[in-house]
Design an enzyme around this catalytic site. Sequence first.
Site, PDB file in Angstrom:
ATOM      1  N   GLU A  42       0.867  -1.191   0.000  1.00 31.95           N
ATOM      2  CA  GLU A  42       0.000   0.000   0.000  1.00 31.95           C
ATOM      3  C   GLU A  42       0.908   1.247   0.000  1.00 31.95           C
ATOM      4  OE1 GLU A  42      -2.003   0.236   3.757  1.00 31.95           O
ATOM      5  OE2 GLU A  42      -3.519   1.655   3.040  1.00 31.95           O
ATOM      6  N   LYS A 113      -9.392   2.150  -2.191  1.00 37.40           N
ATOM      7  CA  LYS A 113      -9.638   1.489  -0.902  1.00 37.40           C
ATOM      8  C   LYS A 113     -11.000   1.901  -0.334  1.00 37.40           C
ATOM      9  CE  LYS A 113      -7.185   0.868   3.534  1.00 37.40           C
ATOM     10  NZ  LYS A 113      -5.973   1.269   4.290  1.00 37.40           N
ATOM     11  N   CYS A 146      -5.095  -3.277   2.423  1.00 38.93           N
ATOM     12  CA  CYS A 146      -4.853  -3.312   3.859  1.00 38.93           C
ATOM     13  C   CYS A 146      -6.122  -3.522   4.686  1.00 38.93           C
ATOM     14  CB  CYS A 146      -4.063  -2.074   4.294  1.00 38.93           C
ATOM     15  SG  CYS A 146      -3.137  -2.394   5.826  1.00 38.93           S
TER      16      CYS A 146
HETATM   17  C1  ACM Z   1      -4.050   0.125   7.090  1.00 37.49           C
HETATM   18  O1  ACM Z   1      -5.145  -0.037   6.561  1.00 37.49           O
HETATM   19  N1  ACM Z   1      -3.023   0.634   6.437  1.00 37.49           N
HETATM   20  C2  ACM Z   1      -3.842  -0.246   8.498  1.00 37.49           C
END
Ligand code: ACM
Length: 276
Positions: A42, A113, A146
Amino acid sequence: MAQVVVGYVQQDIVFGAKEANRLMYEREIALAKSADLLVLPELALTGYDIPDLEALARLSEPFGEGPTSTWLVESAAKYNTTLVCGYSESAGEKFYNSAMVALPSGELHNYRKIHLYSREKDLFAHGEERPLVCETPAGKVGVMICFDWFFPEVARCLAIDGADIIAHPANLVLPWCQDAMFARSIENRVYTITANRIGKESQAGRTLTFTGRSQVMSTRGVRLSEAPTDQPHTGLAKIELDEASNKRINAHNDLFEDRKPGQYASISGKETFPAS
Ligand code: ACM
């Protein structure tokens, strides 16, 4: 049997040093010659804990137009591999914590995301599109980023939409994900590739420690490759795509045919219980 080689690149990331980070990934991609699919973390080039909107604007770039898009498209073609890479996306007035998928053909896809973690909510808008699954030479690849792991609905949607592999760029700070991906893999019968980072970031009196342990998890919950908690590592594993496309559990059960979505109204919002 369709066999492909997949993996991840785990590294420390120098905050804000996009060019140095890019060169470091390029070295790893060049060394991983057999890889059909490589997943990078990420926010792989910028670092994670972006302090404010001014820094965010400076570090972000539009999908398909900025230097990270150009580099990914060129590298996917040059090394004949599919690359998944997290980046900070600018889109008009908004910013997204996104990941691109670059195919050797030049095709480029984007995922934003959906589930933002902690301070990310002060910076990014959350993705509003259907989670991404794309056809690649390494199989059908779904993407989540993530903290999306905490919401099993995302992995389920990706599997229902046909993903053989879930590519999971991450900057993990909580201790549970690497073990929880066991469940995401077996309950959906998909391969999962979590590409985490290592190292620490300190900004404004807070320190984040990233937990490493990037991994390739099989459809049966076996770790085919696992990185250390605190060392750079590029891990590869050979996988059989047919293991992910066959959803039969035994002679009586099929992972998808046995689902009862009408009884999952509390998730879907669509009540389909029979009238009593
Ligand atoms: C995250 O979503 N980077 C903890």
